[in-house]
Motif scaffolding. Sequence first.
Motif, PDB file in Angstrom:
ATOM      1  N   LEU A 129      37.577  55.922  50.084  1.00  0.00           N
ATOM      2  CA  LEU A 129      39.007  55.677  49.627  1.00  0.00           C
ATOM      3  C   LEU A 129      39.954  56.927  49.418  1.00  0.00           C
ATOM      4  N   PRO A 130      40.899  56.903  49.705  1.00  0.00           N
ATOM      5  CA  PRO A 130      41.894  57.872  49.039  1.00  0.00           C
ATOM      6  C   PRO A 130      42.163  57.775  47.615  1.00  0.00           C
ATOM      7  N   PRO A 131      42.981  58.653  46.776  1.00  0.00           N
ATOM      8  CA  PRO A 131      43.262  58.380  45.645  1.00  0.00           C
ATOM      9  C   PRO A 131      43.753  56.998  45.437  1.00  0.00           C
ATOM     10  N   CYS A 132      43.591  56.593  44.127  1.00  0.00           N
ATOM     11  CA  CYS A 132      43.835  55.097  43.942  1.00  0.00           C
ATOM     12  C   CYS A 132      44.662  55.116  42.544  1.00  0.00           C
ATOM     13  N   PHE A 133      45.721  54.144  42.365  1.00  0.00           N
ATOM     14  CA  PHE A 133      46.310  53.855  41.210  1.00  0.00           C
ATOM     15  C   PHE A 133      46.198  52.519  41.201  1.00  0.00           C
ATOM     16  N   LEU A 134      45.546  52.154  39.748  1.00  0.00           N
ATOM     17  CA  LEU A 134      45.137  50.897  39.441  1.00  0.00           C
ATOM     18  C   LEU A 134      45.960  50.252  38.548  1.00  0.00           C
ATOM     19  N   VAL A 135      46.568  49.074  38.466  1.00  0.00           N
ATOM     20  CA  VAL A 135      47.365  48.635  37.457  1.00  0.00           C
ATOM     21  C   VAL A 135      46.733  47.014  37.044  1.00  0.00           C
ATOM     22  N   THR A 136      46.707  46.755  35.793  1.00  0.00           N
ATOM     23  CA  THR A 136      46.467  45.726  35.069  1.00  0.00           C
ATOM     24  C   THR A 136      47.014  45.486  33.778  1.00  0.00           C
ATOM     25  N   SER A 137      46.705  44.487  33.179  1.00  0.00           N
ATOM     26  CA  SER A 137      47.240  44.109  31.790  1.00  0.00           C
ATOM     27  C   SER A 137      46.138  43.316  31.090  1.00  0.00           C
ATOM     28  N   HIS A 138      46.213  43.306  29.732  1.00  0.00           N
ATOM     29  CA  HIS A 138      45.390  42.507  28.925  1.00  0.00           C
ATOM     30  C   HIS A 138      45.605  40.758  29.364  1.00  0.00           C
ATOM     31  N   SER A 139      46.754  40.419  29.758  1.00  0.00           N
ATOM     32  CA  SER A 139      46.960  39.329  29.992  1.00  0.00           C
ATOM     33  C   SER A 139      46.681  38.910  31.502  1.00  0.00           C
ATOM     34  N   ASP A 140      46.229  39.779  32.345  1.00  0.00           N
ATOM     35  CA  ASP A 140      45.915  39.474  33.687  1.00  0.00           C
ATOM     36  C   ASP A 140      44.484  39.114  33.714  1.00  0.00           C
ATOM     37  N   ASN A 141      44.350  37.681  34.375  1.00  0.00           N
ATOM     38  CA  ASN A 141      43.151  37.175  34.175  1.00  0.00           C
ATOM     39  C   ASN A 141      41.880  37.697  35.042  1.00  0.00           C
ATOM     40  N   LEU A 142      42.484  38.708  35.870  1.00  0.00           N
ATOM     41  CA  LEU A 142      41.451  39.537  36.617  1.00  0.00           C
ATOM     42  C   LEU A 142      41.328  40.895  36.140  1.00  0.00           C
ATOM     43  N   GLU A 143      41.941  41.258  34.799  1.00  0.00           N
ATOM     44  CA  GLU A 143      41.801  42.379  34.389  1.00  0.00           C
ATOM     45  C   GLU A 143      40.521  43.335  34.399  1.00  0.00           C
ATOM     46  N   HIS A 144      39.430  42.269  33.894  1.00  0.00           N
ATOM     47  CA  HIS A 144      38.018  42.560  34.088  1.00  0.00           C
ATOM     48  C   HIS A 144      37.618  43.320  35.545  1.00  0.00           C
ATOM     49  N   TYR A 145      38.138  42.769  36.654  1.00  0.00           N
ATOM     50  CA  TYR A 145      37.912  43.228  37.896  1.00  0.00           C
ATOM     51  C   TYR A 145      38.391  44.571  38.059  1.00  0.00           C
ATOM     52  N   THR A 146      39.616  44.825  37.639  1.00  0.00           N
ATOM     53  CA  THR A 146      40.452  46.264  37.713  1.00  0.00           C
ATOM     54  C   THR A 146      39.444  47.171  36.961  1.00  0.00           C
ATOM     55  N   VAL A 147      39.078  46.927  35.729  1.00  0.00           N
ATOM     56  CA  VAL A 147      38.361  47.951  34.958  1.00  0.00           C
ATOM     57  C   VAL A 147      36.864  48.114  35.382  1.00  0.00           C
ATOM     58  N   LYS A 148      36.312  47.063  35.726  1.00  0.00           N
ATOM     59  CA  LYS A 148      35.126  47.491  36.642  1.00  0.00           C
ATOM     60  C   LYS A 148      35.342  48.183  37.733  1.00  0.00           C
ATOM     61  N   PHE A 149      36.252  47.994  38.727  1.00  0.00           N
ATOM     62  CA  PHE A 149      36.241  48.638  39.794  1.00  0.00           C
ATOM     63  C   PHE A 149      36.669  50.190  39.484  1.00  0.00           C
ATOM     64  N   GLU A 150      37.505  50.321  38.534  1.00  0.00           N
ATOM     65  CA  GLU A 150      37.769  51.673  38.276  1.00  0.00           C
ATOM     66  C   GLU A 150      36.584  52.627  37.729  1.00  0.00           C
ATOM     67  N   LYS A 151      35.576  51.860  37.145  1.00  0.00           N
ATOM     68  CA  LYS A 151      34.319  52.418  36.833  1.00  0.00           C
ATOM     69  C   LYS A 151      33.741  52.795  38.004  1.00  0.00           C
ATOM     70  N   ALA A 152      33.718  52.097  39.315  1.00  0.00           N
ATOM     71  CA  ALA A 152      33.206  52.476  40.391  1.00  0.00           C
ATOM     72  C   ALA A 152      33.539  53.682  41.003  1.00  0.00           C
ATOM     73  N   LEU A 153      35.034  53.764  40.873  1.00  0.00           N
ATOM     74  CA  LEU A 153      35.620  54.756  41.483  1.00  0.00           C
ATOM     75  C   LEU A 153      35.378  56.005  40.754  1.00  0.00           C
ATOM     76  N   LYS A 154      35.324  56.025  39.501  1.00  0.00           N
ATOM     77  CA  LYS A 154      34.703  57.187  38.603  1.00  0.00           C
ATOM     78  C   LYS A 154      33.318  57.571  38.915  1.00  0.00           C
ATOM     79  N   ALA A 155      32.293  56.577  39.049  1.00  0.00           N
ATOM     80  CA  ALA A 155      31.032  56.913  39.625  1.00  0.00           C
ATOM     81  C   ALA A 155      31.131  57.527  40.893  1.00  0.00           C
ATOM     82  N   ASN A 156      31.722  57.298  41.700  1.00  0.00           N
ATOM     83  CA  ASN A 156      31.939  57.793  42.973  1.00  0.00           C
ATOM     84  C   ASN A 156      32.614  59.112  43.125  1.00  0.00           C
ATOM     85  N   ARG A 157      33.368  59.486  41.955  1.00  0.00           N
ATOM     86  CA  ARG A 157      34.163  60.621  41.920  1.00  0.00           C
ATOM     87  C   ARG A 157      35.508  60.525  43.013  1.00  0.00           C
TER      88      ARG A 157
END
Length: 182
Positions: A129-157
């Motif tokens: 993947l190229p650089p990614c900009f992730l957007v979510t909110s506490h009221s997003d029912n899939l917020e946990h998906y975005t937060v988890k995916f952000e960790k995968a991006l971080k782990a893979n630099r």
Amino acid sequence: YSIEYRLIPDCTFFDQLNDTFTAIDYIKNRIPNDNGDISHVYGVADSGGACLLTYATAMTNNSKLAKAAQVTPASLKFNALGLISGMFYTTRFDKIGLFLPSYLYGKGYKKKAIAPYVNIENPEIVSALPPCFLVTSHSDNLEHYTVKFEKALKANRVSHKLLRFGKNKKLTHAFSVFEPFY
């Protein structure tokens, strides 16, 4: 440009990828006529479209993934992605993942070449993947998906930024699409 694609259950995820690649190829041919700069192209999508854009981009950048999905990727490469309220996890034992896999990938997908790649955290996907900009909110029912995916991006630099809005009843799932003035 805005891309449309067929919807599940009238097709599979692979049909959606083919629709997306066809549209991206069309866009690539349109950009010069519209006085655009083909060297500066960015993709933005929300919810299921964010998942689709992530896979399409990874398959464009890694032919092994495209071969496993039996699709021909587009030739236009994105410089960066904007992924809003992404429905990244399609095989989890939650309200989404319980019913989606057979609709998305077809019955018997676990025995096909695509099986290792239905987990979006697969390093071959994330590192393509190229650089990614992730957007979510506490009221997003899939917020946990975005937060988890952000960790995968971080782990893979993979270069990325997460914009995570706090509690606000107006900032629900894919709010920037449904309420763009917010």
